[in-house]
Design a protein around this motif. Sequence first.
Motif, PDB file in Angstrom:
ATOM      1  N   PRO A  69       0.903  -1.090  -0.104  1.00 49.62           N
ATOM      2  CA  PRO A  69      -0.518  -0.352   0.013  1.00 49.62           C
ATOM      3  C   PRO A  69       1.109   1.280   0.122  1.00 49.62           C
ATOM      4  CG  PRO A  69      -0.891  -2.090   1.728  1.00 49.62           C
ATOM      5  CD  PRO A  69       0.510  -2.195   1.508  1.00 49.62           C
ATOM      6  N   SER A 259      -5.292   1.632  -1.729  1.00 42.35           N
ATOM      7  CA  SER A 259      -5.014   1.582  -0.380  1.00 42.35           C
ATOM      8  C   SER A 259      -5.546   3.283   0.159  1.00 42.35           C
ATOM      9  CB  SER A 259      -3.280   2.101  -1.218  1.00 42.35           C
ATOM     10  OG  SER A 259      -3.548   3.619  -2.224  1.00 42.35           O
ATOM     11  N   CYS A 261      -7.713   6.678   1.584  1.00 37.92           N
ATOM     12  CA  CYS A 261      -8.033   6.283   3.020  1.00 37.92           C
ATOM     13  C   CYS A 261      -9.894   6.274   3.150  1.00 37.92           C
ATOM     14  CB  CYS A 261      -8.015   7.874   4.325  1.00 37.92           C
ATOM     15  SG  CYS A 261      -8.100   9.504   3.515  1.00 37.92           S
ATOM     16  N   GLU A 321      -9.373  -0.394   9.731  1.00 40.86           N
ATOM     17  CA  GLU A 321      -8.720   0.136   8.173  1.00 40.86           C
ATOM     18  C   GLU A 321      -7.781  -1.035   7.419  1.00 40.86           C
ATOM     19  OE1 GLU A 321      -7.141   4.009   6.440  1.00 40.86           O
ATOM     20  OE2 GLU A 321      -6.583   3.417   8.269  1.00 40.86           O
ATOM     21  N   LEU A 323      -6.533  -1.101   4.149  1.00 37.97           N
ATOM     22  CA  LEU A 323      -6.428  -0.778   3.314  1.00 37.97           C
ATOM     23  C   LEU A 323      -6.062  -1.395   2.037  1.00 37.97           C
ATOM     24  CD1 LEU A 323      -3.702   1.862   5.418  1.00 37.97           C
ATOM     25  CD2 LEU A 323      -5.738   2.409   3.688  1.00 37.97           C
TER      26      LEU A 323
END
Length: 426
Positions: A69, A259, A261, A321, A323
């Motif tokens: 990422p 990747s 947010c 999270e 990613l």
Amino acid sequence: MNAHSIPELMQALGQQAKVASVAMAKASAAPKSAALRHLATLLRQDAAALLKANHEDLKRAQATGLDAPMLDRLKLSPSILETCALGCEQLAAMPDIIGSISGMTQQPSGIRVGQMRVPIGVFGMIYESRPNVTIEAASLAIKSGNACILRGGSEAIESNKSLASLVQQALAEAGLPTEAVQLVPTTDRAAVGELITMPQYVDVVIPRGGKGLIERISRDAKVPVIKHLDGNCHTYVDDPCDLDMALKVVDNAKTQKYSPCNAIEGLLVARGVAAEFLPRIGAVFAHKGVEMRCCPEAKALLAGVTGAVLTNASEQDWFDEYLAAIISIKVVSGVDEAIAHINHYSSHHTDAILTLNHVNGQRFLREVDSASVMVNASTRFADGFEFGLGAEIGISTDKFHARGPVGIEGLTSLKYVVLGAGEVRG
């Protein structure tokens, strides 16, 4: 550079930024717009050299084992550079809000009172991997009449130096101080410690990177911080919903890029449409190699999907999270449970509802406590450029001073102005 010279270096950068900020605050719209347009031209003209510098960073990062990422975020491409150039041009074309006065009202005493939009002054930007942030931060600093000190990650040092050099060329060409945008030239981490503890020079710090970086900045800074810690975003598929639309939007929100947010990490599906929708989206995820971490009900409905990688979601999965090509999936009773789940587990970044029910859509907008809330759109739109801000300095999940994508207004403040004709207070 030896450690003893880091404080001296940062003091010098701070002093120069403070002086430059005064000149930037006084600058009219014309030179700021000229600098931005010239920067866009330079980004296009020097694309080959920029990509070469970025290639050196990528080679070094791969050799040191930087994870996928972060490598993805580090990479510049012709399309990323063009987006940066377009962002500069979009900012240049926008009205200059610095010095604008709003809310002017006449008081019984005779005075008129309003508020004027002014630059913050100097901001420090600390970021990892993404070299395009150098241009986003610089262009927003120029447009908003601020000065900035940029400290990018060591993995992107060559890319950032090349980009910062173009910014300073553009400033000089427009007759603005080159010290308005300065890149910290060392990869020594001690520079960060100095930058976040210089309130005499730096008015606000904006970290953009991993949770560890942002937690450290928030803990140690002696100046205000605009931050977000995580991007645990969700999409909720309501009942009723256009499931063809939902298939397209959920796929985009998760797999267009893993990747960022603003990619979703959690999918919530109303029980009334789950039996029809989950096998369809499950087939898309299976084809793209996305692991699905499911509640028992979702896992049962996805069990027949060929090639699906299904695991049991843990309590932690609802918070995570990723990613990465992983998504958590939960069947919920309806909009009430979806809102409650999001407000409990999300990072308050960006969350979306896909629905044909106007009332449910409006409830979701009002009741979900996130910086960006969407109806019938991909969370991937949570971005300053896509929101028409020209660029963004980052996305804030704070509730003040700025929230959501931070553009020009987020880098300004308001001061009261009073216009009188000799009035005195009795």
